[in-house]
Structure formats: structure tokens, C-alpha cells
Design a protein around this motif. Sequence first.
Motif, PDB file in Angstrom:
ATOM      1  N   TRP A 726     -61.639 -18.098  17.925  1.00  0.00           N
ATOM      2  CA  TRP A 726     -60.187 -18.203  18.083  1.00  0.00           C
ATOM      3  C   TRP A 726     -59.891 -18.702  19.495  1.00  0.00           C
ATOM      4  CZ3 TRP A 726     -62.698 -14.421  15.469  1.00  0.00           C
ATOM      5  CH2 TRP A 726     -62.319 -14.190  14.146  1.00  0.00           C
ATOM      6  N   VAL A 727     -59.203 -19.811  19.584  1.00  0.00           N
ATOM      7  CA  VAL A 727     -58.834 -20.397  20.881  1.00  0.00           C
ATOM      8  C   VAL A 727     -57.324 -20.289  21.018  1.00  0.00           C
ATOM      9  CG1 VAL A 727     -58.839 -22.491  22.289  1.00  0.00           C
ATOM     10  CG2 VAL A 727     -60.799 -21.970  20.825  1.00  0.00           C
ATOM     11  N   HIS A 728     -56.866 -19.689  22.104  1.00  0.00           N
ATOM     12  CA  HIS A 728     -55.420 -19.483  22.273  1.00  0.00           C
ATOM     13  C   HIS A 728     -55.064 -19.491  23.759  1.00  0.00           C
ATOM     14  CE1 HIS A 728     -56.021 -15.195  23.477  1.00  0.00           C
ATOM     15  NE2 HIS A 728     -57.094 -15.322  22.733  1.00  0.00           N
ATOM     16  N   ASN A 729     -53.764 -19.536  24.029  1.00  0.00           N
ATOM     17  CA  ASN A 729     -53.227 -19.484  25.396  1.00  0.00           C
ATOM     18  C   ASN A 729     -53.832 -20.573  26.285  1.00  0.00           C
ATOM     19  OD1 ASN A 729     -51.622 -18.477  27.459  1.00  0.00           O
ATOM     20  ND2 ASN A 729     -53.195 -17.058  28.185  1.00  0.00           N
ATOM     21  N   CYS A 730     -53.875 -21.803  25.779  1.00  0.00           N
ATOM     22  CA  CYS A 730     -54.377 -22.929  26.582  1.00  0.00           C
ATOM     23  C   CYS A 730     -53.322 -23.362  27.593  1.00  0.00           C
ATOM     24  CB  CYS A 730     -54.728 -24.110  25.681  1.00  0.00           C
ATOM     25  SG  CYS A 730     -56.138 -23.796  24.591  1.00  0.00           S
ATOM     26  N   HIS A 731     -53.741 -23.586  28.825  1.00  0.00           N
ATOM     27  CA  HIS A 731     -52.796 -23.999  29.855  1.00  0.00           C
ATOM     28  C   HIS A 731     -53.517 -24.785  30.945  1.00  0.00           C
ATOM     29  CE1 HIS A 731     -54.528 -20.246  31.399  1.00  0.00           C
ATOM     30  NE2 HIS A 731     -54.249 -20.697  32.606  1.00  0.00           N
ATOM     31  N   ILE A 732     -52.753 -25.612  31.638  1.00  0.00           N
ATOM     32  CA  ILE A 732     -53.289 -26.388  32.758  1.00  0.00           C
ATOM     33  C   ILE A 732     -53.377 -25.482  33.974  1.00  0.00           C
ATOM     34  CG2 ILE A 732     -52.949 -28.404  34.238  1.00  0.00           C
ATOM     35  CD1 ILE A 732     -53.506 -29.085  31.322  1.00  0.00           C
ATOM     36  N   GLY A 733     -54.502 -25.546  34.691  1.00  0.00           N
ATOM     37  CA  GLY A 733     -54.658 -24.700  35.878  1.00  0.00           C
ATOM     38  C   GLY A 733     -55.854 -25.136  36.682  1.00  0.00           C
TER      39      GLY A 733
END
Length: 756
Positions: A726-733
Motif C-alpha cells: 500500500w503506497v499512500h501520502n506521497c508528497h514532494i520533499g
Amino acid sequence: MRSSSAWAWQELLALLCSVWLWVCAAQHTGPTPTAQSQGPKLKFRLAGYPRKHNEGRIEVFYNEEWGTICDDDFTLANAHVLCRHLGFVAATGWAHSAKYGKGIGRVWLDNVNCGGSEKSIADCKSRGWGNSDCSHEEDAGVICKDEHIPGYVDSNVIEAEQNQVEELRLRPVVSGARKRLPVTEGVVEVRYKEGWAQICDEGWNPKNNRVVCGMMGFPAEKKVNRNFYKLYLERQQLSYRLHSVACTGNEVHISMCPFEFYKGNATAACKGGMPAVVSCMPGPLFTTGSSPKKKQQQRQQQQGQQRIRLKGGAKAGEGRVEVLKNSEWGTVCDDRWNLLTASVVCRELGFGSAKEALTGARMGQGMGPIHMNEVQCTGLEMSLWSCPYKNITAEDCKHSEDAGVRCNIPYMGYETTIRLSGGRSRFEGRVEVALGTGSSGGPAWGLICGDGWGTLEAMVACRQLGLGFANHGLQETWYWDASNVTEMVLSGVRCAGHEMALSHCQHHGNSLNCKRTDTRFAAGVICSETASDLLLHAPLVQETAYIEDRPLHMLYCAAEENCLSSTARNANWPYGHRRLLRFSSQIHNNGRADFRPKAGRHSWVWHECHRHYHSMDIFTHYDLLTPNGTKVAEGHKASFCLEDTECQEDVAKRYECANFGEQGITVGCWDLYRHDIDCQWIDITDVRPGNYILQVVINPNYEVAESDFTNNAMKCNCKYDGHRIWVHNCHIGDAFSEEANKRFEQYPGQLNNQIV
């Protein structure tokens, strides 16, 4: 009651007048109405692709509608008038045949014929507003000199007065302060004829101090010991230029304040006062005596506390305005964006007042939400969030309208301690550093060892010289051997990329450690006014991630390109399988220059198995990390085909890999690597079930220059149960960058005392 013959005469006269006016318009000889007679003032802007902030398709707002100008009979004199409308001092060229793309709407003007000195384009001869036989394929563009009219305010008519205050300085009088930069305290002086003159402080108030400090690049003012200066200045010959200055405090330039000029003999003026003296408080980046390391900590601390930042600028104090709301960074729409609002941003970030309020995403387009619209500051607020603004709805704004700023920053003299030599233009050459006083009385110069010199170091050198971004950092410069400087004096330079001068970077200090000391291996740079900026579309990774057990007999090409984990070498080929975490990635170029691979096509590497060329060995790097940052699996993908998969509506594709075509990503376009492409994965065969972080980093080795490397990484939370993920909460950082840490392990971080 009038007679019938009188009515007939009047009708005949009206008919003759209308015929005469029609003939005049047809012959193109009649000047158009002046801007003042049209009701609303004209507005002007630059548009199109590809362009810089000082060039583009010229568009004019007339009769409540934006339109273009036809290139028929266009001249440099026309461009001069239009560039002054835009706030630039003059034009350096113009473009025809829709070089910057075709506009939309009306072609407002055709056959424009200016002398070059007109205050308004409306004062030039033309066919008249809206009277044109042109299509948008003939839209004209202008290239303006990158120098703004002093004190220019974003209005339409430039009032050219004989009496103007253009240049101002603080002259330190204490001997110890004369050598220190920045100058934070001194006598306020204005440029007058061939020298400098003072301002009488009679009626001078703290609001004047605020304006002067803002012009000098400082966010605030402080009290000054007036009695000390009075004793000192009584013994000096003074010449006054201004008096009765009465600023309100929100002006960005003293020329915008009410004041009076002295006339005649000004040496005996100001009987009731003395020269104005101002003391300013520098922002965190310019605090005297702070070490570069301490300034970096202050920068990080400031960014951690604040809800506003600048992105995409080449130097300190400029960039796209981004604000933090609901734990998410977003941009500001440029509707009603002006110098007053821009100055609040600048001061909040520790700079002076604003030099320019930039509209139209001139510092590149951001991503994510647009948090604010129609921000209206008075110029005296402590924070942008204290100003009234409107929330954004989907139809209000696009990222093509992202607001930006250029702030006044203190003069630090950094550009005097390095120079470029041997290049074909001022934007390139071998980097030479000043070493103190030479035999001729001027500075002595030395070379930098090219070992380890790269894009990040070149970025700092270009920034220090005021030449924008770095296109390339070169380790061999034998073709620029045009200087008598031959001594290698500096080695081991390692920069993080954000420093304002090379002297702030880590290096070997006084002990030179250079493997190749011949001058041909000296460091060099090629600078550019614009740069690309790559960003990953994070939601797509989250939406497309899945696990595949792929048979080994289908992975021979991937193994050849080293796309599997090291344990794959010991597998029982061609039997068995590898477990792969697969996903799609969509990489956007939101910068102001096309992203091009560092290697030319003559250097591309052919891979027979996959039958394609690699223009970059590692274009994207993939890591699977534990929550504390420990790497458990990794992957990478070369740029086997770097091209424009799709573009924004008004942008045309330029790069296509088919038939050995050019590789790159155009501004406003994106490259899509689908999940089913070889190497678009991480080999997780050996990974145990648990919670992890998926990290994707674009351009990880900084091979190609970008305006902002901090947005090249994307991180997602992952949960793996041994069968599904499960891949979730992807964000640039920011990345957990082992490479960045390795850059500094060998170097103790001491500063070279030889650099001025």
C-alpha cells in the motif's frame, strides 16, 4: 426654428467630415488617440514561449480586452516605446512572425510607426485600434534591456521628470565601518551630477528611515546617535540636494516620497539641521560577523518558523512566492499583485523593499494549490498573512499566474572576489579567485582545481557573479586559456548550492590537494539567465504502484543495465522470478528553460539489448527506506528516452526520441515513464514485510542545472505485508540524501582565509 437650408448644409458637412476621416484612416497617416483620451489606461505585458522575463510577445490591454500587435513595418523605435511601457529603460531588439507563439484575441495595432521618444504607443502612427489585416502568425515580440527605469511603478505612463532621485547610498563615517559590508549605518546621499549630495534632516522622521533601509536591502530601521554624527559632520564640507522629505513608510523608493530640491548654492542650506543619518537592521543572511555555517542554520531556522518562502530565483531575494497553509505549500495568484504587497513579502523574509512585483509566473510555475488571490497589502504589514486576500476557486487562477518578487538586498561585494576569463561571452569562462593585493596594487588572482567541481559549485559561482544559473560546471578548461593566471590556489570546493559566494563553501583551506594541477584542469562555468525545474507528479506514483513477480527469463536486458538488486546475480537463471515494486512516473518541467541532457548525442550510449540510447546514465533514482532513513532496496533508471509525452494547451512539443531525435523536456511539458517499462521499478525480492518510505529522486547527481533542486525528491509511506503493498501520502520533499552527505565527509568545512 432653423431653416431647411441650414439643416441641409449641416447634413452635407457631416457627410464630408465622415468621408475625410475614412480616407485618413485608409491612408494610415492619422495618429491614434492618446492614452489619456481613451478612458481606461492601457496595460502591457509579455507573453509566449520560450521567453525570459524581459522578452516575449507584446500584448496590450485595450477596451477591456487583451490583444497583440502586428509585425508589419515594426521597428526598434516601436520596441523602445513598448519596453518603456513595461518599465525597462530601452529595447535591444524585436521579433517577428510570432517567434514567441501566436496570441489570441484581437490584433489591436498594425503598421505602427514610432519615432522612439513617444511616452505612449498611442502617440505613434498606426492604422488605428482594431484596424488590422494581420493574423496571429504575425504577432510582434520585443527584447528589452534588462534594466528597469529607476523608481518605476507598475503604471502605464512613465512621467520623465528632469529632477529625479535615481541612486542613493549610505556613506559610513566611522573608520571601522568603512571596510565592513554590508554598510548598515551612515549619511544618506543621493547621486547628483558627477558626485554625491546630502539630504537635510529637518523634519526627517522614522518613516523616511524605513524607506531608505528598504532601498538598501534591509527589512527594518533602528535609532541612530544623532549627536555623535553632528559633532563629526560640523567639520565637513557639505552640499545639500534634498529637503522636506516626508515619506509615509510604505514607499519602495525615496523618489516616490514628497520632497523638495535645493536650488542654487546648496552648501549653505539646512541651517536648522544636519545631513540625514540612517541606521538599518540587516536580515539573518546578512548579519555582520556570522559565519556561513551559522547563516545556514539561521536560514533553516527561519524556514522552519515561517509560512512563506521564495522558489526558483537565481539569487537571494528573488523567486516565486510560496505560502504554507494547512501543512501544504502553495502559490499566490498575481491578480492585483503590486509593489506594496511584494515589499511585505521581502521584508518578512529579511530583505529590503521590493524592486519588482513579478506576474505571469516569471519565476517559473509552482505545483499544488494556489492558496491566495487578490492580496492587497498597504505595505506596512509584518506578514503577508496579515493582508486581506481572497481564497481561490478552480476557475480563478492557474499556475501560469503565479506571483513572484525581486527584493532589494544589501550590497556585499561578492562579485569583486571572483571573475571569469577566456569565455566567448561574459556568461562563461575559467573561474579565477582574488587572493589579496598583487604587485600592481590590484588583487592577485588564482585558479580553482577542477577535481570534483560540478553543477552545485558552478551555481554558486554564477550566483556570486550575478549571472543567473549554471548551465555547466566544467573540470577541463584548456580551450579558455586566455589569461596569464596560471597558479592553482584552491581545491576541494564542495557547495550545497544555496551559498551566496564560493568562500562560504567547504574546501581544503590553505593546503592545496589537487590531482591535476595543470591549468587545463582548472574549474570553469557556463552561466545562463534561466534554468529548468523538474518536479514529479506525486499522485500518479500513489495511484499506479503495485507488485509484480516477473520471471527471470524476461529480465536479461534489465540485468545488463544493472536494474536488479545484487542478489539477482546468484539466482538460478532463467528459472525463478524477482519481486518488483512498479509504478508510473510523470516528470514535469516547470522552469524557464528546457531540460536538456548534459551529454550531446555524440556521447549517448547505445544499449543493444533494449535497443535505445541513454543520454543520462542515471536520470531517476528509487529507494526503499526504513522510517529512520536506512536503505533496504534501490533502483535507478537511465534516460533511455527523454521526450515531451504531453504538454500544456498552449505549448508545442519539441523533443521526440523517434528516429534518433533530440532528447529533452520542454518548459510546460512532461515526460511519462509508464509502470510497464523496464527498470521503472525497485527490486524488493529481499525486503521483509514492514513499514517503509518510497523515495524517488530526479536528476540525483545534479548532472543538469535546475533552478531548484529541493523539489526533485518525492516520498511516500508504504506498508508491505509480504504479498501486497500500500503506497499512500506521497508528497514532494527533501531527500534522505546519502550522496549529499558523502560530498562533505572528506572535507572538514574550513574556510580559505586567502579568499577576500
